[in-house]
Design an enzyme around this catalytic site. Structure first.
Site, PDB file in Angstrom:
ATOM      1  N   LYS A 114       0.566  -0.976  -0.124  1.00 60.77           N
ATOM      2  CA  LYS A 114      -0.154   0.174   0.020  1.00 60.77           C
ATOM      3  C   LYS A 114       1.035   1.276   0.126  1.00 60.77           C
ATOM      4  O   LYS A 114       0.610   2.207  -0.546  1.00 60.77           O
ATOM      5  CB  LYS A 114      -1.396   0.339   1.111  1.00 60.77           C
ATOM      6  N   LYS A 197      -6.243 -10.062  -8.930  1.00 61.86           N
ATOM      7  CA  LYS A 197      -7.321 -10.211  -7.788  1.00 61.86           C
ATOM      8  C   LYS A 197      -8.784  -9.135  -8.543  1.00 61.86           C
ATOM      9  O   LYS A 197      -8.602  -7.766  -8.854  1.00 61.86           O
ATOM     10  CB  LYS A 197      -7.552  -9.305  -6.111  1.00 61.86           C
ATOM     11  N   LYS A 200     -11.717  -2.990  -6.350  1.00 70.08           N
ATOM     12  CA  LYS A 200     -12.633  -1.675  -6.220  1.00 70.08           C
ATOM     13  C   LYS A 200     -12.005  -0.480  -7.066  1.00 70.08           C
ATOM     14  O   LYS A 200     -12.219   0.135  -7.174  1.00 70.08           O
ATOM     15  CB  LYS A 200     -13.712  -1.610  -5.293  1.00 70.08           C
TER      16      LYS A 200
END
Ligand code: TRP
Length: 335
Positions: A114, A197, A200
């Site tokens: 991240k 994956k 969103k």
């Protein structure tokens, strides 16, 4: 130690939920209600470890709560609430920040993913994200946590923190929480790239099916999903090296609640164009009742807010005595 088996899990209120969240997490959460006492948390404190627009955060919190209810989580039997409204999470996280070792946190792969190259400008909150997650779970002494593969490392850290707290204070207070990892059938991949994956945050909306998509759009996205030129194999084993084919067959299997081999046996030799029509029909049949219920719920936000308020009160009642005991163990005076 709590006699009952108690589940805790969390979902971030950042954007719309998609098919991967549904098949990989929320549907399982609904099923677990039969065997466990369940606490499900919309983790808004975790959300702000990355910048969030306040208005969007509020909307997303309600949307996620609505999708949990629409997917069959009973807000009366189970607890649904947003994290920020139960102060025990942040309070226990502080105590755990003083238990967790920097070396442990330095190994967390999600932080590295991240923060990326911007480690110096990442928030301190992002760094201690997994400590807050341990606090979420242990504030209720949850015995089991359903999580995806990507959260396994955080669960191990939770066990390390629990064990280390128990050792440091010479108590047998926190349980070593067990992960409940759901099978590979529940790992839903990107419709345009079967090696990534479903997410969103992907730029293209055609890579995912959102729980709010209308039936036409679901059908269109499935028809446009990437596949290869081969027909469907007769056995799932032959799907290795065919990530997109494997993904669509996996989605069918999960939606129909059968295994991949059963899907292959049913469609052996079929072309993907035809299979996609069947898959679209199935996806629409399974998802549209949920979508409709979500819309109905979101038309009356006061009801959603009442569910969250009630959930927070009940969660608070469970966490408060545990936090008080932790404070005693640590040596905080209750004057
Ligand atoms: N980190 C989890 C995720 O991104 C969300 C989460 C927060 C969570 N707290 C939790 C999951 C506690 C399980 C238990 O998916």
């Amino acid at each position: 130690m709590t006699a009952t088996k108690r589940i805790f899990s969390g979902v971030q209120p950042t954007g719309n939920l998609h098919l991967g969240n549904y098949l990989g997490a929320i549907r399982n959460w609904a099923r677990l209600q039969a065997d466990y006492e369940c606490i499900y948390c919309v983790v808004d404190l975790h959300a702000i470890t990355l910048p969030q627009d306040p208005q969007a955060l509020r909307a997303s919190t309600r949307e996620v709560a609505a999708s949990l209810i629409a997917a069959g989580i009973d807000p009366k039997g189970s607890i649904i609430f947003n994290q920020s409204q139960v102060t025990a999470h942040a309070e226990l996280a502080w105590i755990f920040n003083c238990v967790a070792k920097l070396g442990w946190l330095n190994r967390m792969t999600q932080f590295k993913d991240k923060a990326g190259k911007n480690r110096e400008t990442a928030s301190a909150g992002l760094y201690v994200y997994p400590v807050l997650m341990a606090a979420d779970i242990l504030a209720y002494k949850a015995t089991h946590v359903p999580v995806g593969e990507d959260q396994k490392q955080h669960l191990e850290l939770t066990r390390d923190i629990a064990g280390s707290f128990n050792d440091a204070y010479g108590v047998d207070f926190f349980p070593l929480t067990e992960p409940l990892i759901f099978g590979e059938a529940t790992r839903v991949m990107n419709l345009r790239d079967g090696t990534k994956k479903m997410s969103k945050s992907d730029e293209s909306d055609y890579t995912r099916i959102n729980l709010t998509d209308a039936p036409d759009l679901i059908a269109q996205k499935i028809r446009k999903a990437r596949t290869d030129a081969l027909p469907l194999p007769g056995v799932a084993r032959d799907l290795v090296d065919r990530p997109e084919a494997n993904n669509l067959i996996g989605i069918y299997a999960a939606l129909a609640d059968i295994d991949r081999d059963a899907v292959c046996a049913k469609f052996e030799g079929a072309q993907f164009a035809g299979f996609k029509n069947d898959l679209a029909d199935l996806a629409i049949a399974k998802l549209s009742p949920i979508t409709a219920e979500m819309r109905r719920l979101l038309d009356d936000v006061s009801h959603i807010d009442a569910v969250l308020r009630d959930g927070a009160d009940r969660a608070q009642a469970l966490a408060a005595p545990i936090l008080r005991e932790v404070q005693d163990i640590v040596g905080f005076l209750h004057p």
